[in-house]
Motif scaffolding. Structure first.
Motif, short mmCIF file in Angstrom:
data_model
loop_
_atom_site.label_atom_id
_atom_site.label_comp_id
_atom_site.label_asym_id
_atom_site.label_seq_id
_atom_site.Cartn_x
_atom_site.Cartn_y
_atom_site.Cartn_z
N ARG A 83 67.72 41.47 -31.87
CA ARG A 83 67.10 40.03 -32.13
C ARG A 83 67.92 39.38 -33.09
O ARG A 83 68.55 39.66 -34.21
CB ARG A 83 65.85 40.04 -32.81
CG ARG A 83 65.04 38.85 -32.70
CD ARG A 83 63.70 39.12 -33.40
NE ARG A 83 62.80 39.66 -32.69
CZ ARG A 83 61.87 40.56 -33.08
NH1 ARG A 83 61.82 40.99 -34.29
NH2 ARG A 83 60.87 41.09 -32.37
N ASN A 142 63.57 39.33 -22.26
CA ASN A 142 62.42 38.82 -22.66
C ASN A 142 61.77 40.32 -23.35
O ASN A 142 61.50 41.23 -22.31
CB ASN A 142 61.49 38.27 -21.79
CG ASN A 142 60.00 37.89 -22.31
OD1 ASN A 142 59.69 38.59 -23.19
ND2 ASN A 142 59.35 37.07 -21.67
N GLU A 163 58.85 41.18 -24.08
CA GLU A 163 57.85 41.65 -23.39
C GLU A 163 57.86 42.06 -21.94
O GLU A 163 56.71 42.58 -21.55
CB GLU A 163 56.88 40.47 -23.58
CG GLU A 163 56.41 39.99 -24.83
CD GLU A 163 56.02 40.97 -25.79
OE1 GLU A 163 55.18 41.56 -25.38
OE2 GLU A 163 56.63 41.14 -27.01
N ARG A 195 60.40 47.35 -28.87
CA ARG A 195 59.99 46.15 -29.49
C ARG A 195 59.68 46.54 -31.05
O ARG A 195 60.09 45.54 -31.84
CB ARG A 195 58.83 45.53 -28.79
CG ARG A 195 58.83 45.12 -27.44
CD ARG A 195 57.62 44.58 -26.65
NE ARG A 195 56.80 45.56 -26.21
CZ ARG A 195 56.84 46.02 -25.08
NH1 ARG A 195 57.86 45.53 -24.18
NH2 ARG A 195 56.04 46.80 -24.78
N ARG A 196 59.13 47.72 -31.23
CA ARG A 196 58.91 48.08 -32.56
C ARG A 196 60.18 48.11 -33.48
O ARG A 196 60.03 47.78 -34.75
CB ARG A 196 58.32 49.32 -32.47
CG ARG A 196 57.64 49.99 -33.75
CD ARG A 196 57.06 51.26 -33.80
NE ARG A 196 58.00 52.24 -33.29
CZ ARG A 196 58.77 53.11 -34.19
NH1 ARG A 196 58.89 52.74 -35.57
NH2 ARG A 196 59.72 54.02 -33.57
N LEU A 233 62.99 46.37 -33.18
CA LEU A 233 63.48 45.18 -33.19
C LEU A 233 63.37 44.22 -34.68
O LEU A 233 62.31 44.34 -35.33
CB LEU A 233 63.08 44.01 -32.30
CG LEU A 233 63.51 44.16 -30.73
CD1 LEU A 233 62.74 43.25 -30.07
CD2 LEU A 233 65.03 44.46 -30.66
N ARG A 234 64.42 43.87 -35.50
CA ARG A 234 64.43 43.26 -36.62
C ARG A 234 64.96 42.02 -36.33
O ARG A 234 65.33 41.38 -35.53
CB ARG A 234 65.48 44.05 -37.42
CG ARG A 234 65.37 45.68 -37.76
CD ARG A 234 64.25 45.96 -38.58
NE ARG A 234 63.66 47.38 -38.60
CZ ARG A 234 62.68 48.10 -38.14
NH1 ARG A 234 61.87 47.21 -37.12
NH2 ARG A 234 62.54 49.03 -38.32
N ASN A 289 64.35 37.56 -37.37
CA ASN A 289 63.22 36.44 -37.15
C ASN A 289 62.65 36.77 -35.81
O ASN A 289 63.24 36.82 -34.59
CB ASN A 289 63.81 35.18 -37.24
CG ASN A 289 62.75 33.99 -37.34
OD1 ASN A 289 61.83 34.20 -36.46
ND2 ASN A 289 63.00 33.04 -38.06
N GLU A 290 61.31 36.56 -35.61
CA GLU A 290 60.50 36.92 -34.42
C GLU A 290 60.72 35.73 -33.37
O GLU A 290 60.57 35.83 -32.19
CB GLU A 290 59.26 37.10 -34.61
CG GLU A 290 58.82 38.58 -35.21
CD GLU A 290 57.41 38.83 -35.38
OE1 GLU A 290 56.41 38.05 -34.65
OE2 GLU A 290 57.02 40.01 -35.96
N ASP A 291 61.07 34.70 -34.04
CA ASP A 291 61.53 33.44 -33.12
C ASP A 291 62.89 33.60 -32.58
O ASP A 291 62.99 32.95 -31.66
CB ASP A 291 61.44 32.03 -33.88
CG ASP A 291 60.02 31.81 -34.48
OD1 ASP A 291 59.13 32.41 -33.80
OD2 ASP A 291 59.96 31.13 -35.34
N TRP A 292 63.67 34.29 -32.69
CA TRP A 292 65.01 34.50 -32.27
C TRP A 292 64.86 35.30 -30.94
O TRP A 292 64.14 36.18 -30.83
CB TRP A 292 65.79 35.37 -33.29
CG TRP A 292 66.21 34.66 -34.63
CD1 TRP A 292 66.26 33.26 -34.86
CD2 TRP A 292 66.76 35.39 -35.61
NE1 TRP A 292 66.68 33.18 -36.06
CE2 TRP A 292 67.17 34.36 -36.66
CE3 TRP A 292 67.36 36.61 -36.01
CZ2 TRP A 292 67.68 34.57 -37.77
CZ3 TRP A 292 68.03 36.94 -37.28
CH2 TRP A 292 68.07 35.78 -38.11
N THR A 328 66.00 37.94 -27.98
CA THR A 328 66.37 39.40 -27.99
C THR A 328 67.60 39.50 -27.31
O THR A 328 67.43 39.06 -25.92
CB THR A 328 65.22 40.21 -27.48
OG1 THR A 328 64.07 40.06 -28.51
CG2 THR A 328 65.75 41.75 -27.43
#
Length: 196
Positions: free
Chosen positions: A22, A50, A52, A73-74, A76-77, A79-82, A84
């Motif tokens: 990410r 994506n 998801e 997904r777990r 991923l480091r 900012n969650e807005d960035w 993937t």
């Protein structure tokens, strides 16, 4: 790119050939070779995905040595807005040309002329004045010193200072240490030639 724990071993063994990251923007470029803590890798492809929509059956999940999509997904480091990215790569075998270059302890007249010209070009293009010889002499006098401390002694910011040292490393003049840097045999030979 850095790889943590068992991922580092998997990349070094050639078992892991994909990674999910990410990032605000891609940090690697397709076709380029990068030095990592697991060895040199060549980037085969970089594409935004994506998270998801990652499925347990995706081959890339296994290539990244993840148990399933949830595990991807777990881990991923950032900012969650960035976005993937899925990075596919392969391990590059054989000696690192920069290491072979750095190990040269004698310079021919052509080697010296080439280095002098390249370093002069770095100095000319710099926004902060000539820096190459000053930086080499600083590293020679203070090996294994934190980059931030070296940069501060020159009244420079750390990040651009580190980029400049990387340019010297690409010419085989320095080595990175666990903390700070040291001159390579080639770097020492270059300074010796300047002093003679």
């Amino acid at each position: 790119m850095l790889f943590a724990g068992s991922d580092r071993d998997g990349v070094a063994d050639g078992k892991i050939t994909a990674a999910y990251r990410r990032w605000a923007e891609p940090r690697v470029v397709e076709g380029r070779i990068y030095r990592t803590n697991a060895g040199r890798i060549e980037i085969d492809s970089v594409r935004q995905v994506n998270p998801e929509l990652i499925a347990d059956s995706d081959a890339d999940v296994a290539d990244a040595d993840r148990r399933n999509a949830k595990d991807v997904r777990r881990r991923l480091r950032g900012n969650e807005d960035w976005p993937t990215f899925l990075i596919k790569f392969h391990l590059v075998e054989g000696p690192d040309p920069r290491e072979e270059l750095a190990a040269q302890s004698e310079l021919t007249a052509d080697d010296l002329a080439d280095l002098t010209n390249r370093l002069a070009r770095f100095d000319e293009l710099s926004h902060h004045g000539a820096w190459t010889t000053q930086t080499l002499r600083l590293i020679q006098s203070k090996p294994a010193t934190r980059a931030a401390d070296l940069a501060a002694s020159l009244k420079r910011e750390t990040a651009p200072f580190k980029l400049d040292v990387r340019k010297l490393k690409n010419l085989g003049l320095t080595h990175s240490l666990e903390v700070g840097y040291e001159l390579s045999p080639r770097g020492t030979a270059y300074l010796n030639a300047l002093d003679s």
